[in-house]
Write a protein that holds these residues in place. Structure first.
Motif, short mmCIF file in Angstrom:
data_model
loop_
_atom_site.label_atom_id
_atom_site.label_comp_id
_atom_site.label_asym_id
_atom_site.label_seq_id
_atom_site.Cartn_x
_atom_site.Cartn_y
_atom_site.Cartn_z
N ASP A 39 0.94 -0.85 -0.15
CA ASP A 39 0.19 -0.32 -0.07
C ASP A 39 0.55 1.06 0.30
OD1 ASP A 39 -2.27 1.63 -0.15
OD2 ASP A 39 -2.37 1.29 2.32
N THR A 40 0.99 1.31 -1.11
CA THR A 40 2.01 3.34 -1.63
C THR A 40 1.31 3.82 -0.73
OG1 THR A 40 1.99 3.06 -3.42
CG2 THR A 40 3.57 2.18 -2.74
N PRO A 41 1.53 5.45 -0.53
CA PRO A 41 0.92 6.23 -0.87
C PRO A 41 0.22 6.53 -2.27
CG PRO A 41 2.88 6.47 0.05
CD PRO A 41 3.63 5.38 -0.53
N ARG A 45 6.18 12.06 -6.77
CA ARG A 45 7.51 12.33 -7.05
C ARG A 45 6.97 13.20 -8.34
NH1 ARG A 45 11.32 10.88 -3.98
NH2 ARG A 45 11.72 13.01 -2.54
N ARG A 85 8.95 2.00 -8.19
CA ARG A 85 9.70 3.63 -7.41
C ARG A 85 10.16 2.10 -6.09
NH1 ARG A 85 8.55 4.99 -2.92
NH2 ARG A 85 6.72 4.28 -3.14
N TYR A 86 8.85 2.02 -6.14
CA TYR A 86 9.74 0.76 -4.60
C TYR A 86 10.78 -0.30 -4.27
CZ TYR A 86 7.66 -1.71 0.28
OH TYR A 86 7.85 -2.73 0.67
N LYS A 90 14.10 0.05 -2.47
CA LYS A 90 13.86 -0.93 -0.64
C LYS A 90 14.59 -2.00 -0.81
CE LYS A 90 9.82 1.30 1.28
NZ LYS A 90 10.31 2.73 0.77
N LEU A 94 14.38 -5.84 0.51
CA LEU A 94 12.75 -7.06 0.28
C LEU A 94 13.39 -8.58 -0.44
CD1 LEU A 94 11.25 -5.10 -2.42
CD2 LEU A 94 10.58 -5.29 -0.05
N SER B 2 9.24 3.13 6.57
CA SER B 2 10.88 4.37 5.93
C SER B 2 9.59 5.39 5.23
CB SER B 2 11.64 3.54 5.13
OG SER B 2 11.46 3.12 4.14
N ASP B 4 9.63 7.54 1.24
CA ASP B 4 10.60 8.08 0.47
C ASP B 4 10.13 9.96 0.51
OD1 ASP B 4 11.70 5.63 -0.48
OD2 ASP B 4 11.50 6.23 -2.54
N ILE B 5 8.88 9.71 0.85
CA ILE B 5 8.79 11.54 0.21
C ILE B 5 8.02 11.64 1.80
CG2 ILE B 5 7.41 13.31 -0.53
CD1 ILE B 5 6.51 11.30 -2.94
N PHE B 8 4.70 10.63 3.75
CA PHE B 8 4.23 10.23 3.27
C PHE B 8 4.79 8.74 3.68
CE2 PHE B 8 3.47 13.57 0.75
CZ PHE B 8 1.94 13.56 0.65
N PRO B 9 4.62 8.65 5.12
CA PRO B 9 6.16 6.80 5.63
C PRO B 9 4.57 5.72 4.47
CG PRO B 9 3.23 7.15 6.98
CD PRO B 9 3.32 8.80 6.14
N GLU B 10 5.68 4.40 4.58
CA GLU B 10 4.83 3.52 3.95
C GLU B 10 5.28 2.04 4.11
OE1 GLU B 10 6.18 3.44 -0.33
OE2 GLU B 10 7.68 3.71 -0.42
N PHE B 11 5.37 1.09 3.98
CA PHE B 11 5.74 -0.02 5.07
C PHE B 11 6.91 -1.02 4.32
CE2 PHE B 11 1.50 0.70 7.67
CZ PHE B 11 2.21 1.31 8.68
N LEU B 12 7.55 -1.65 4.97
CA LEU B 12 8.32 -2.99 4.07
C LEU B 12 7.26 -3.79 4.07
CD1 LEU B 12 11.72 -2.63 5.93
CD2 LEU B 12 11.33 -2.77 3.65
#
Lengths: 443, 443
Positions: A39-41, A45, A85-86, A90, A94, B2, B4-5, B8-12
């Motif tokens: 679940d990315t934001p 960018r 991008r993820y 990361k 992973l 973590s 990237d922006i 705007f948090p995102e999870f592993l």
């Protein structure tokens, strides 16, 4: 489905419940195969988005109180760019092969008048290797998409499958390599344009009449075979370079795996002219349409790519294979065709009616007893007649009602009524068990 | 976690799986009480958003390819405004009382350097009546929030509860009615400012020293009681107008219902100085904090309002009561305190290892047999040694592995190994049943 702002659809309760049921079934299938939720934001960018997207369809964001401030962020228009991008950012954390699913809305800055969705859900799965990824994963993705579509009740559908290496290999023998990508893009649009427009486009980019003839023959001959066991030998017989042959052998391996998995023949068709628009596909490509719902277009599709992160100019190599289901267009069609019912405006099964508000705490406790055995239960808390409460239960779509007056509560008994069959039983409130509920609710 | 922006948090993967588990448990509790899922678009008209929001924190959207085009849309900053807009526009198609939940991200245009989230999840529940709504619903909401927090493993928490009518009734006896809202706002901030700042703010808006003294006494005395059965009689003894008395009687009814529901005393505390910032609350207000996590601030809160749609200047009356859980701040804290583990980077339980790729179709079919009995199963499809495959299983956090070579497959048997206990059993592949799996996985 109604909408307050054009292009941004939203559901009524009963539609939302039905839609969520579909999303849950899709999610369950994805997880059944070990795909990891992601679940990315919503925000990326702009520079990332513009690496693949078209600025006309991207929504940028700005702070309303600071209209002339920095404008370097925007809303995702697909789920592939955020995934790339993820993975780039990361990759060190992973585990590969990394398989993820994402079921999330995306936004497209369509002109309001175009009548297209400006927000819609995509259901994406991808499997990414670090440096390498076995071909069997392609079959796994195709199989899982078919299994998922079956699980949500999509009627007769067919997945057309091809391999970019076949198409590109064939083309490289008749045209110069540098116009191959452009020809592939024109082939991808061939179903949407007239035969004259098609040949015209090919001429425009410099393809000879002979070349066009050979291509048309190839595409036409491919359509003659309905069964892969006929198409594969034909392809083998005409393969005239290494890339073409490799494509045929990859395609055959996938077809064989799908067969051994037990996927019925009717769900799969080789289509040598299937190209898929995106540049980054390099092997398997596939696309699923529903028979008798041609106007829907493809409801799922995907393919194999040599490097997910090439769109972000990363120098690492992450080959992968993925697919996407276009659920936001599919579900309204399922409603329309009566293949998905939306008659329940509550996720709960049981309505506890309240006849004597002095005993409210008893009713509340009984409701909790049902919840404790897993029955989703609402208590009617407004001060209304039993008749009004039963009317509410029916309108909302409850399956069962619990009815008890103060005398019955004192005696420790309540009535459970099936609102569809009108059948009812009397239950001792000290003995509410899964077995009793199971026997009643199945009767 | 973590990002990237910034903001705007995102999870592993392993964090996302744990986070989703929490969201699923919250959703299950909400549905257990008959709350209906709702999912409005992320985008609303700016005019709607600005009816309640502050333009500094609202993100507008624009089409990147048309920067000077219309700018009349923005991203929601909470879930209440979209809900109010939804109810106004669809009231004719909704059944009342209407109870909905929404678990969705919201966006706040914070300055990047502020270190606050610019996208985060809210979990909202509300019950809305058409013209009227019974007070018992307030107790239901408070009870459900407590039940939900327990279900997700939040340790000792306490819900402070009050009624705006008590605070406003009390104030109306000592100050002029028109400065009451302003005083309520200052009281709401009293915990965050020094005593001097607090009295200073009250003086600034024209409150007399005597009035301030009376208010401080009231707030201080309220803190002396730890048990509602002491607070209520005290409040009754000092109630000196109708509004105050009505507030006490409403508060008492809710406390009594919560008690009869079996909610332990330690979870509930009356706080006469609890105000909640929002203007539109008119009765019950409450706020939940976690003991020993004071730095978290409140993790849930809500209240009763006379008219949800007043913020949109609708002339219909939809009284309601609602609450929100701030899950995006809570979950990282649960990770930090070790109250939520994130050691599984897969939703699947079983990894099917592949020792002989010529038998791939057998391994794939066995995996499907396990899926058919409800076991989430991944097949390892890369061409690697068994040792590599087992290492993958352990790193990813699978609980079980299936191991079989070609000889065993020919004999129709496979080995199931519990990767934690190292215990293993041999299973006939023609007899994979729920019972066999249940006995093995629980052993």
């Amino acid at each position: 489905m109604s909408s307050d702002i054009s292009g941004f659809p939203e559901f009524l309760p009963q539609e939302q419940i039905a839609f969520n049921k579909i999303l849950n079934k899709i999610q369950l299938q994805f997880e059944m195969f070990g795909f990891i939720p992601m679940d990315t934001p919503a925000v990326e960018r702009l520079s990332t988005l513009l690496a693949k997207g078209n600025d006309n369809e991207i929504y940028g964001i700005y702070r309303v109180g600071d209209e002339n401030g920095q404008k370097n962020l925007g809303l995702r228009f697909d789920l592939t760019v955020p995934f790339a991008r993820y993975v780039v950012s990361k990759s060190g954390q992973l585990i590969f092969p990394h398989r993820r699913y994402q079921i999330s809305p995306v936004w497209r800055g369509e002109r309001p008048q175009s009548g297209r969705y400006r927000q819609f859900y995509q259901c994406d799965i991808d499997i990414i290797g670090n440096g390498e990824l076995a071909l069997a994963h392609d079959a796994e993705i195709v199989y899982l998409i078919a299994k998922t579509l079956k699980s949500i009740g999509v009627p007769d559908f067919v997945t057309q499958i091809n391999n970019r290496k076949i198409l590109c290999g064939f083309l490289k023998n008749i045209i110069s390599e540098k116009i191959v990508p452009e020809v592939v893009r024109i082939i991808d649009k061939s179903e949407k344009i007239s035969p004259n427009e098609f040949t015209g486009s090919l001429e425009t980019i410099g393809m000879s009449a002979e070349g066009i003839g050979a291509l048309l023959d190839f595409m036409g001959n491919g359509e003659k075979y309905s069964d892969p066991s006929d198409t594969i030998p034909w392809l083998r017989s005409i393969a005239n370079n290494e890339e073409f042959s490799l494509g045929v052998s990859e395609l055959n391996e996938i077809i064989q795996l799908l067969k051994s998995w037990g996927l019925e023949d009717k769900f799969i068709k080789i289509s040598v002219k299937l190209a898929r628009g995106l540049n980054y596909y390099t092997g398997t490509v596939f696309e699923t349409t529903v028979n008798e719902m041609e106007d829907l277009g493809s409801i799922a599709g995907g393919g194999r790519y040599d490097n997910l992160t090439s769109i972000l100019s990363s120098n690492k190599k992450f080959p992968g294979v993925g697919a996407s289901i276009g659920v936001s267009r599919l579900v309204p069609k399922l409603f329309e065709k009566g293949l998905l019912s939306c008659d329940k405006a509550t996720p709960a099964e049981l309505l506890v009616t309240v006849q004597n508000r002095e005993f409210l705490s008893s009713y509340l406790k009984i409701a909790d007893d049902f919840r404790n055995i897993g029955v989703k239960t609402e208590v009617y808390l407004q001060d209304k007649s039993l008749g009004n409460q039963m009317a509410y239960a029916n309108r909302r779509g409850f399956s069962y009602a619990l009815i008890a007056n103060d005398e019955e509560l004192r005696d420790g008994i309540v009535i459970l009524r099936n609102l569809w069959t009108k059948k009812q039983i009397t239950v001792n409130i000290n003995h509410i068990t899964k077995d009793i509920w199971g026997a009643f609710s199945e009767s």
